[in-house]
Design an enzyme around this catalytic site. Structure first.
Site, short mmCIF file in Angstrom:
data_model
loop_
_atom_site.label_atom_id
_atom_site.label_comp_id
_atom_site.label_asym_id
_atom_site.label_seq_id
_atom_site.Cartn_x
_atom_site.Cartn_y
_atom_site.Cartn_z
N GLU A 1 23.62 48.84 39.22
CA GLU A 1 23.18 50.25 39.18
C GLU A 1 22.22 50.48 38.01
OE1 GLU A 1 27.36 51.61 39.44
OE2 GLU A 1 26.61 52.97 40.98
N GLU B 1 32.31 47.47 44.03
CA GLU B 1 33.30 48.50 43.65
C GLU B 1 34.36 48.71 44.71
OE1 GLU B 1 30.09 48.67 43.13
OE2 GLU B 1 29.62 49.65 41.23
C1 LIG Z 1 31.59 39.20 36.52
C2 LIG Z 1 32.27 38.05 37.24
C3 LIG Z 1 31.40 37.57 38.40
C4 LIG Z 1 32.48 36.91 36.23
O1 LIG Z 1 33.20 35.88 36.85
P1 LIG Z 1 33.80 34.67 35.99
O2 LIG Z 1 34.46 33.76 36.97
O3 LIG Z 1 32.76 34.13 35.11
O4 LIG Z 1 34.87 35.30 35.01
P2 LIG Z 1 36.23 36.05 35.34
O5 LIG Z 1 36.19 36.68 36.69
O6 LIG Z 1 37.36 35.15 35.04
O7 LIG Z 1 36.17 37.23 34.29
C5 LIG Z 1 36.17 36.97 32.89
C6 LIG Z 1 36.99 38.02 32.18
O8 LIG Z 1 36.40 39.32 32.36
C7 LIG Z 1 37.34 40.23 32.95
N1 LIG Z 1 36.59 41.14 33.84
C8 LIG Z 1 35.77 40.80 34.83
N2 LIG Z 1 35.25 41.88 35.40
C9 LIG Z 1 35.76 42.95 34.74
C10 LIG Z 1 35.60 44.34 34.86
N3 LIG Z 1 34.77 44.90 35.78
N4 LIG Z 1 36.29 45.13 34.01
C11 LIG Z 1 37.11 44.61 33.08
N5 LIG Z 1 37.31 43.28 32.89
C12 LIG Z 1 36.63 42.48 33.73
C13 LIG Z 1 38.30 39.34 33.72
O9 LIG Z 1 39.53 39.98 33.90
C14 LIG Z 1 38.39 38.14 32.77
O10 LIG Z 1 39.24 38.50 31.72
P3 LIG Z 1 40.39 37.52 31.23
O11 LIG Z 1 41.10 38.26 30.18
O12 LIG Z 1 41.22 37.25 32.46
O13 LIG Z 1 39.69 36.28 30.77
C15 LIG Z 1 33.65 38.47 37.78
O14 LIG Z 1 34.53 38.73 36.72
C16 LIG Z 1 33.61 39.69 38.65
O15 LIG Z 1 33.30 39.60 39.81
N6 LIG Z 1 33.98 40.84 38.05
C17 LIG Z 1 34.10 42.07 38.78
C18 LIG Z 1 32.77 42.68 39.02
C19 LIG Z 1 32.95 44.05 39.55
O16 LIG Z 1 33.75 44.32 40.40
N7 LIG Z 1 32.17 44.97 39.03
C20 LIG Z 1 32.24 46.37 39.36
C21 LIG Z 1 33.04 47.08 38.32
S1 LIG Z 1 33.31 48.78 38.71
C22 LIG Z 1 31.82 49.50 38.34
O17 LIG Z 1 30.94 48.86 37.90
C23 LIG Z 1 31.77 50.98 38.56
C24 LIG Z 1 30.36 51.49 38.50
O18 LIG Z 1 29.94 51.90 39.77
C25 LIG Z 1 30.24 52.60 37.47
C26 LIG Z 1 30.83 53.90 37.90
C27 LIG Z 1 30.66 54.99 36.88
C28 LIG Z 1 32.00 55.51 36.62
C29 LIG Z 1 31.99 56.83 36.02
C30 LIG Z 1 33.41 57.14 35.61
C31 LIG Z 1 34.16 57.67 36.77
C32 LIG Z 1 35.44 58.27 36.38
C33 LIG Z 1 35.56 59.56 37.14
C34 LIG Z 1 36.96 59.86 37.42
C35 LIG Z 1 37.30 61.25 37.05
C36 LIG Z 1 38.66 61.50 37.52
C37 LIG Z 1 39.37 62.37 36.58
O19 LIG Z 1 38.90 63.49 36.36
O20 LIG Z 1 40.43 61.97 36.10
#
Ligand SMILES: CC(C)(COP(=O)(O)OP(=O)(O)OC[C@H]1O[C@@H](n2cnc3c(N)ncnc32)[C@H](O)[C@@H]1OP(=O)(O)O)[C@@H](O)C(=O)NCCC(=O)NCCSC(=O)C[C@@H](O)CCCCCCCCCCCCC(=O)O
Length: 731
Positions: free
Chosen positions: A115, A135
């Site tokens: 994004e 997502e």
């Molecule tokens: C990135 C990867 C491809 C990397 O893969 P790799 O194999 O290299 O490594 P790992 O998968 O082992 O990951 C390493 C390490 O990192 C941690 N991790 C990975 N991704 C995340 C993450 N997204 N968040 C946190 N931590 C993450 C993982 O757990 C490992 O940690 P460890 O301790 O185990 O070593 C691969 O990791 C991957 O595919 N990741 C996921 C990618 C993904 O899904 N991305 C999308 C994330 S969601 C997002 O981006 C949302 C956006 O659209 C933004 C939206 C804006 C939001 C605004 C706020 C809204 C709130 C409104 C609600 C209001 C309600 C209310 O009023 O209450």
């Protein structure tokens, strides 16, 4: 100065690079992750602002660190009180910039990462980069403008595909779709800087995606209706895919700012749902199970695996064939052994055609020459690891293990694919029981993601590490479990299916039970699943446990075995030769043997009526809630026993097993997570209720860990390990 670089420092740092931080990095990584993410956003905002106000800067390049552009938002930081600058205004400020901003995409640009890139005016990607909006797999939608910008950039059908499936695309596909402007095999940042300078001073009016009109496909309403129907069908109650379609529809039908409002509303609904919590729990659980530990304390961080370049598979039935395919597709040399010549020929043909089909789909050459076939077990002499997949018969397996011990080179890891037999008994057939572990694959082994790695009391951590490493290489969700009947997955299946059989006795039909389970979200109800797997499998297991004996043989009531309630219904069905799909009938009827469409079977219904009449049972009306409570809570209760026995290290292990191997709906997070969402006190109360009604069913008797958890205030699932540890230390 021409172009300025802004680095996105990702929170998803690969483990191996963690040790290589410089001092400045280390300091910033000692902060909690939530704060780090806020600091990353603040850094981007500040650096972009400085660059834009500096007249010497002509263009800006945004890149990542350590070869990763950005994996998206830190899902641990989501909540009503998020610190740091919010993502959406940050991206808008970038898009509104009056100097070209170019995204240099290496590694991954996922979710919020993509994004951010879509807010830039240009995107240059490395050829090995992967892009996507995953997502939906976390129960969310791309809520930083992604659901509104992507359809404007690549059109509604392609955006719907990417956003509703969450699939990652390669740089080549991203270029073809129009997501990126250029792909390079060279240094991406250099290419982006060169590009950024080449477009400096040019008008950016046509580069701001949010200002594009959304391309209008013909028959817009029909398209959305069709996609929505498809999504609802495959989502099985998951909310996020449906919300994703609604968000893209907003992009296609509303001006950008209104579409963004809709995106926000939909995100708020998802965000506060239990489904997003469940899916995010499973995301982290899948990673947590890789950090395995054995009761001895040895684990993933202390045990070095042996290198495996050549492996053997013994026994080329359906399971052995699937394992052979999976190993060859992973790039290993495979020796495939089958003593029966006819079966060997049949298996060779089946393996080759599966590999050819898979290779065609991926546009690569089939790895046929990696496999050598033999009838002679001597051919395994130089392999690093053997997976035995012969018929589920202890005598036969023992013989194979004796032969393997005589033939294999020293240090070869010997694995059994047994699904229920005692792997420690097999280990005792070898002079090196420390080299023996279970590798329990699920059929079809080249498709199913789950692998249970089973250790016995004498298995060495090195053997476990080797099997886990191989599982990882094969792309499996691999979970370390202790040795017991059925291990984790099949052991929990016993109370689940037992309750389903009892429900048939009490008045339910297979259709009713399956409907309740499928509405809950299972891809298949228990009876349809049993027909697919083959009813003879369970029959054999029950026979070997001394349960499925004819009534006359034991002289006891047919519905009591070993002093407890037993339903012989499934055995009686098998006695009729009804083994499921393969014989054309089981719990349902099929057009012909091998056909997959299950039809309600009048024979089965009248059989059930006669059965009840014979045993003096009066059918009563049973609702979906009772089906779910009895089948699922009995299974969950066994899950608690498994934790109590130390067979699984934590609830995450059980949940990963059920989500990846048993069709448990991912958006419900696995049985143990589900129990925590229902409320442990409620699960306990319902089990007590059903056990009172059925005191002769031990599986319904609430186990002491569940009682202890309730007594300690029903802590959230991530705190159960503390209670389990305390329980074990008191034993
Ligand atoms: C990135 C990867 C491809 C990397 O893969 P790799 O194999 O290299 O490594 P790992 O998968 O082992 O990951 C390493 C390490 O990192 C941690 N991790 C990975 N991704 C995340 C993450 N997204 N968040 C946190 N931590 C993450 C993982 O757990 C490992 O940690 P460890 O301790 O185990 O070593 C691969 O990791 C991957 O595919 N990741 C996921 C990618 C993904 O899904 N991305 C999308 C994330 S969601 C997002 O981006 C949302 C956006 O659209 C933004 C939206 C804006 C939001 C605004 C706020 C809204 C709130 C409104 C609600 C209001 C309600 C209310 O009023 O209450």
């Amino acid at each position: 100065m021409g172009a300025v670089m802004v680095r996105v420092e990702s929170h998803q740092r690969p483990v191996e690079t963690r040790k290589r931080y410089n001092e400045e990095d280390r300091e910033s990584h000692e902060r909690p992750q939530e704060e780090r993410s806020a600091a990353v956003r603040q850094g981007i905002v500040d650096k972009v602002e400085t660059a834009l106000s500096d007249p010497k800067v002509k263009s800006v390049v945004i890149c990542g660190q350590n070869g990763i552009f950005c994996g998206g938002a830190d899902i641990k930081e989501f909540g009503p009180k998020m610190s740091g600058p919010p993502l959406i205004p940050m991206i808008h400020a970038i898009e509104a910039a009056n100097k070209p901003v170019v995204a240099a995409i290496e590694g991954s640009a996922l979710g919020g990462g993509l994004e951010l890139a879509l807010g830039c005016h240009y995107r240059i990607a490395h050829s090995k980069a992967r892009l996507g909006l995953p997502e939906v797999t976390l129960g969310l939608l791309p809520a930083a403008g992604g659901s509104q910008r992507l359809p404007r950039l690549i059109g509604v059908p392609a955006a719907l595909d990417l956003i509703t499936t969450g699939r990652h695309v390669t740089a080549a596909e991203a270029l073809q779709l129009g997501i990126v402007d250029q792909v390079t095999d060279n240094n991406t940042v250099d290419a982006a800087v060169k590009f950024a300078l080449s477009v400096a001073g040019q008008s950016l009016d046509a580069r701001r995606i949010s200002t594009y009109p959304c391309p209008q496909p013909s028959h817009l309403d029909a398209l959305f209706e069709e996609v929505m129907q498809k999504v609802r069908q495959s989502a099985r109650g998951a909310m996020a895919p449906v919300a994703c379609v609604q968000a893209v529809r907003a992009a296609a039908t509303l001006p950008y700012t209104q579409g963004l409002e809709r995106e926000k509303e939909l995100m708020a609904t998802l965000f506060t749902s239990g489904q997003a919590r469940a899916l995010q729990y499973i995301f982290f659980a899948q990673r947590a199970v890789g950090r395995w530990r054995m009761p001895s304390g040895a684990g993933w961080d202390t045990s070095k695996h042996r290198p495996v370049n050549k492996a053997a598979v013994i026994g080329l039935g359906t399971m052995g064939q699937g394992i052979t395919v999976a190993l060859a597709q992973t790039g290993l040399s495979v020796v495939a052994i089958e003593t029966q010549e006819k079966q060997l020929m049949k298996a060779k043909q089946a393996v080759s055609s599966t590999l050819e089909r898979g290779a065609k789909r991926r546009g690569v050459a089939p790895p046929l020459d990696r496999i050598s076939y033999s009838q002679n077990i001597q051919a395994v002499a130089d392999v690093d690891l053997v997976i035995e997949a012969v018929f589920e018969d202890m005598g036969l397996k023992m013989e194979v293990f004796q032969q393997l011990s005589a033939v294999c080179k020293p240090g070869t890891v010997l694995c059994t694919n047994t699904s229920a037999l005692d792997m420690d008994q097999l280990a005792s057939e070898t002079p090196n029981p420390e080299l023996v572990v279970g590798m329990h694959f699920f059929s079809p082994a080249h498709v199913m993601k789950l692998l249970e790695v089973v250790y016995g009391p004498r298995s060495s951590p090195q053997a476990v590490a080797t099997a886990m490493q191989l599982g990882k290489k094969m792309g499996k969700a691999s979970v370390v479990v202790g040795n017991c009947r059925g291990f984790v997955g099949n052991r929990m299946l016993m109370p689940y299916s037992e309750q389903a059989f009892f429900l048939l006795e009490e008045g339910a039909t297979p259709e009713l039970v399956d409907r309740a389970l499928e509405e809950f979200g299972f891809s298949m109800g228990l009876f349809r699943m049993s027909d697919l797997a083959g009813l003879d499998v369970g029959w054999r297991v029950r026979k070997s446990a001394g349960l499925a004996e004819p009534r006359e043989a034991s002289g006891q009531s047919a519905r009591i075995r070993k002093g407890y309630r037993y339903s012989p219904i499934a055995d009686l069905i098998c006695e009729q030769g009804r083994f499921g799909q393969k014989t054309g009938s089981g719990w349902y009827q099929y057009d012909k043997p091998g056909s997959r469409v299950a039809r309600s079977d009048p024979w089965l219904h009248s059989f059930l009526e006669q059965y009840r009449a014979r045993h003096g049972l009066v059918a009563r009306s049973i609702d979906h809630q009772e089906v779910l409570e009895r089948c699922l809570y009995a299974m969950i209760n066994e899950g608690f026993r498994i934790l109590e026995d130390g067979i699984a290290a934590g609830p995450e292990d059980i949940d990963v097993i059920y989500v990846f191997g048993y069709g448990w709906p991912r958006h419900r997070g696995g049985p143990m997570f589900y129990a925590s969402m229902v409320g442990l006190a409620k699960v306990l109360e319902r089990l007590e209720h059903y056990h009172q009604a059925h005191p002769d069913v031990p599986y319904l008797q609430p186990c002491s860990l569940l009682k202890r958890l309730v007594a300690s205030g029903s802590p959230p699932v991530h705190r159960w390990r503390e209670v389990i540890k305390k329980l074990h230390s008191q034993l």
